[in-house]
Design a protein around this motif. Structure first.
Motif, PDB file in Angstrom:
ATOM      1  N   SER A 241      37.221  27.515   1.945  1.00 43.01           N
ATOM      2  CA  SER A 241      36.671  26.796   3.095  1.00 43.01           C
ATOM      3  C   SER A 241      36.158  25.449   2.617  1.00 43.01           C
ATOM      4  O   SER A 241      35.767  25.303   1.450  1.00 43.01           O
ATOM      5  N   ALA A 242      36.150  24.473   3.527  1.00 44.27           N
ATOM      6  CA  ALA A 242      35.780  23.121   3.109  1.00 44.27           C
ATOM      7  C   ALA A 242      35.044  22.377   4.215  1.00 44.27           C
ATOM      8  O   ALA A 242      35.219  22.641   5.403  1.00 44.27           O
ATOM      9  N   VAL A 243      34.221  21.443   3.775  1.00 40.26           N
ATOM     10  CA  VAL A 243      33.550  20.484   4.636  1.00 40.26           C
ATOM     11  C   VAL A 243      33.961  19.098   4.160  1.00 40.26           C
ATOM     12  O   VAL A 243      33.907  18.814   2.958  1.00 40.26           O
ATOM     13  N   LYS A 244      34.378  18.239   5.085  1.00 39.87           N
ATOM     14  CA  LYS A 244      34.722  16.868   4.727  1.00 39.87           C
ATOM     15  C   LYS A 244      33.863  15.917   5.538  1.00 39.87           C
ATOM     16  O   LYS A 244      33.763  16.040   6.755  1.00 39.87           O
ATOM     17  N   ILE A 245      33.215  14.983   4.841  1.00 37.36           N
ATOM     18  CA  ILE A 245      32.369  13.989   5.493  1.00 37.36           C
ATOM     19  C   ILE A 245      32.945  12.599   5.239  1.00 37.36           C
ATOM     20  O   ILE A 245      33.246  12.242   4.098  1.00 37.36           O
ATOM     21  N   ASN A 246      33.092  11.829   6.303  1.00 35.74           N
ATOM     22  CA  ASN A 246      33.468  10.420   6.196  1.00 35.74           C
ATOM     23  C   ASN A 246      32.264   9.573   6.602  1.00 35.74           C
ATOM     24  O   ASN A 246      31.779   9.689   7.733  1.00 35.74           O
ATOM     25  N   TYR A 247      31.807   8.749   5.675  1.00 38.54           N
ATOM     26  CA  TYR A 247      30.719   7.819   5.953  1.00 38.54           C
ATOM     27  C   TYR A 247      31.348   6.427   6.092  1.00 38.54           C
ATOM     28  O   TYR A 247      31.878   5.889   5.116  1.00 38.54           O
ATOM     29  N   TYR A 248      31.294   5.874   7.273  1.00 33.97           N
ATOM     30  CA  TYR A 248      31.880   4.552   7.508  1.00 33.97           C
ATOM     31  C   TYR A 248      30.773   3.498   7.503  1.00 33.97           C
ATOM     32  O   TYR A 248      29.796   3.605   8.244  1.00 33.97           O
ATOM     33  N   GLY A 249      30.933   2.505   6.646  1.00 36.46           N
ATOM     34  CA  GLY A 249      29.962   1.414   6.601  1.00 36.46           C
ATOM     35  C   GLY A 249      28.613   1.819   6.037  1.00 36.46           C
ATOM     36  O   GLY A 249      27.577   1.496   6.616  1.00 36.46           O
ATOM     37  N   TRP A 250      28.636   2.525   4.891  1.00 35.47           N
ATOM     38  CA  TRP A 250      27.386   2.879   4.211  1.00 35.47           C
ATOM     39  C   TRP A 250      26.882   1.638   3.469  1.00 35.47           C
ATOM     40  O   TRP A 250      27.551   1.120   2.580  1.00 35.47           O
ATOM     41  N   LYS A 251      25.714   1.153   3.844  1.00 35.35           N
ATOM     42  CA  LYS A 251      25.175  -0.080   3.286  1.00 35.35           C
ATOM     43  C   LYS A 251      23.974   0.198   2.385  1.00 35.35           C
ATOM     44  O   LYS A 251      23.003   0.830   2.800  1.00 35.35           O
ATOM     45  N   THR A 252      24.054  -0.287   1.142  1.00 36.25           N
ATOM     46  CA  THR A 252      22.945  -0.215   0.187  1.00 36.25           C
ATOM     47  C   THR A 252      22.938  -1.490  -0.642  1.00 36.25           C
ATOM     48  O   THR A 252      23.998  -1.975  -1.055  1.00 36.25           O
ATOM     49  N   ALA A 253      21.759  -2.018  -0.891  1.00 38.97           N
ATOM     50  CA  ALA A 253      21.595  -3.200  -1.750  1.00 38.97           C
ATOM     51  C   ALA A 253      22.557  -4.324  -1.373  1.00 38.97           C
ATOM     52  O   ALA A 253      23.148  -4.987  -2.246  1.00 38.97           O
ATOM     53  N   GLY A 254      22.769  -4.518  -0.082  1.00 40.20           N
ATOM     54  CA  GLY A 254      23.607  -5.613   0.394  1.00 40.20           C
ATOM     55  C   GLY A 254      25.094  -5.375   0.287  1.00 40.20           C
ATOM     56  O   GLY A 254      25.891  -6.269   0.611  1.00 40.20           O
ATOM     57  N   GLU A 255      25.516  -4.177  -0.150  1.00 38.51           N
ATOM     58  CA  GLU A 255      26.936  -3.854  -0.268  1.00 38.51           C
ATOM     59  C   GLU A 255      27.280  -2.761   0.728  1.00 38.51           C
ATOM     60  O   GLU A 255      26.552  -1.777   0.864  1.00 38.51           O
ATOM     61  N   LYS A 256      28.419  -2.918   1.402  1.00 45.21           N
ATOM     62  CA  LYS A 256      28.849  -1.940   2.391  1.00 45.21           C
ATOM     63  C   LYS A 256      30.187  -1.337   1.976  1.00 45.21           C
ATOM     64  O   LYS A 256      31.125  -2.069   1.644  1.00 45.21           O
TER      65      LYS A 256
END
Length: 319
Positions: free
Chosen positions: A167-182
């Motif tokens: 079994s699996a879980v898949k997460i897509n994070y679109y536009g994760w912004k940290t320290a000025g980088e996305k």
């Protein structure tokens, strides 16, 4: 003749239902995400409604920690040995459900109250306090002696998949912004029958520094490290009376040495910082609880188990 056909039809339908139930009962892995419907948002809290399992979910823009819209706060996945859940919010930490049974339990977890799973039950309970830490095997970013969380993400999409033996879980994070980088970031968590470990496969759309995983620090623990004979794989592990019970809990991460830039003894965590990459990277993490059915109950057995897994990685490159 019509009556005979009707009887045969009913018998066939009944047989198919019975076979489906047996198939489900025989499954050794399961993943789910359960969200509330029929209620309403009041600020960042979801009021009313009932839980319904879905195959995929786009996170509501109002959602944060303790919004009450997702059962046990995110997706969960389990084998017949152990269960895990991901806080699907800015914390992005992975927690452990200790199981005292080899049955599938997640469908009943959190149905009788938002955090009822913190109380010990027949099936087990939540056994890890992530607190301000990373939990076990989850992802964050570490820069300038600080863990940067998932505070700013344009959108998050979660999916679950259940196959016959995994079994699996898949997460897509679109536009994760940290320290000025996305960046865009994908995270796939897969568990197989009869196994404690989760394979965590990650990929960033851009090579940035500081992407990390790790194990939350707890009191009353020892730290163990070892590299495989071929120097390709290694593990970082902790063991001790560190569960919420409290009783003996072991946690470990197996990783490819070539993918790691540094190990960091941070304030709340033992961290592994990955080298900047936009390529797919896989590692493994696991928990071992002494109350697990036919489980590992002491440090010596835990280290033996880890060493056996490391030998397997040394030979096959996977576990």
């Amino acid at each position: 003749m019509k009556n005979i056909k009707l009887i045969l039809g009913v018998f066939l339908l009944s047989s198919l239902v019975t076979l489906a139930q047996k198939s489900q009962n025989n499954k050794k892995t399961y993943a789910e995400i359960s969200v509330k419907e029929g209620g309403k948002w009041e600020g960042r809290k979801y009021i009313g409604g009932t839980f319904k399992n879905v195959q995929k979910l786009k996170l509501a823009p109002e959602h944060t920690d303790h919004s009450f819209d997702i059962r046990y706060e995110g997706p969960g996945w389990e084998s017949n040995k152990i269960g895990y859940r991901l806080y699907l919010d800015w914390r992005n930490a992975i927690d452990i459900f200790g199981k005292k049974t080899d049955a599938i339990v997640l469908p009943q977890v959190g149905q009788d109250g938002f955090d009822s799973y913190h109380e010990m039950s027949d099936w087990g309970s939540d056994i890890l306090k992530a607190g301000k830490g990373i939990g076990i095997g989850s992802i964050d970013r570490y820069l300038n002696n600080e863990r940067l969380h998932f505070y700013e993400v344009d959108s998050t999409l979660a999916k679950v998949e259940n196959k016959s033996k995994s079994s699996a879980v898949k997460i897509n994070y679109y536009g994760w912004k940290t320290a000025g980088e996305k960046i865009d970031f994908t995270s796939q968590l897969t568990i197989a029958s009869d196994q404690r470990h989760t394979q965590h496969t990650i990929k960033a759309s851009k090579a940035i520094s500081g992407i990390c995983t790790g194990i939350v620090k707890q009191k009353n623990t020892e730290v163990f490290k070892k590299v495989s004979q071929n120097k390709r794989w290694a593990y970082l592990a902790t063991y001790g009376k560190q569960s919420l019970v409290p009783d003996q809990l072991g946690m470990a991460i197996f990783y490819e040495v070539s993918t790691i830039e540094s190990e960091v003894n941070a304030e709340f965590d033992h961290l592994l910082v990955f080298k900047p990459s936009n390529q797919t990277v896989s590692f493994y993490f696991l928990g071992v609880w002494e109350q697990e059915k036919d489980g590992i109950k002491n440090k010596e057995a835990f280290i033996k188990y880890l060493d056996e897994k490391l030998i397997e990685l040394n030979k096959k490159g996977k576990i």
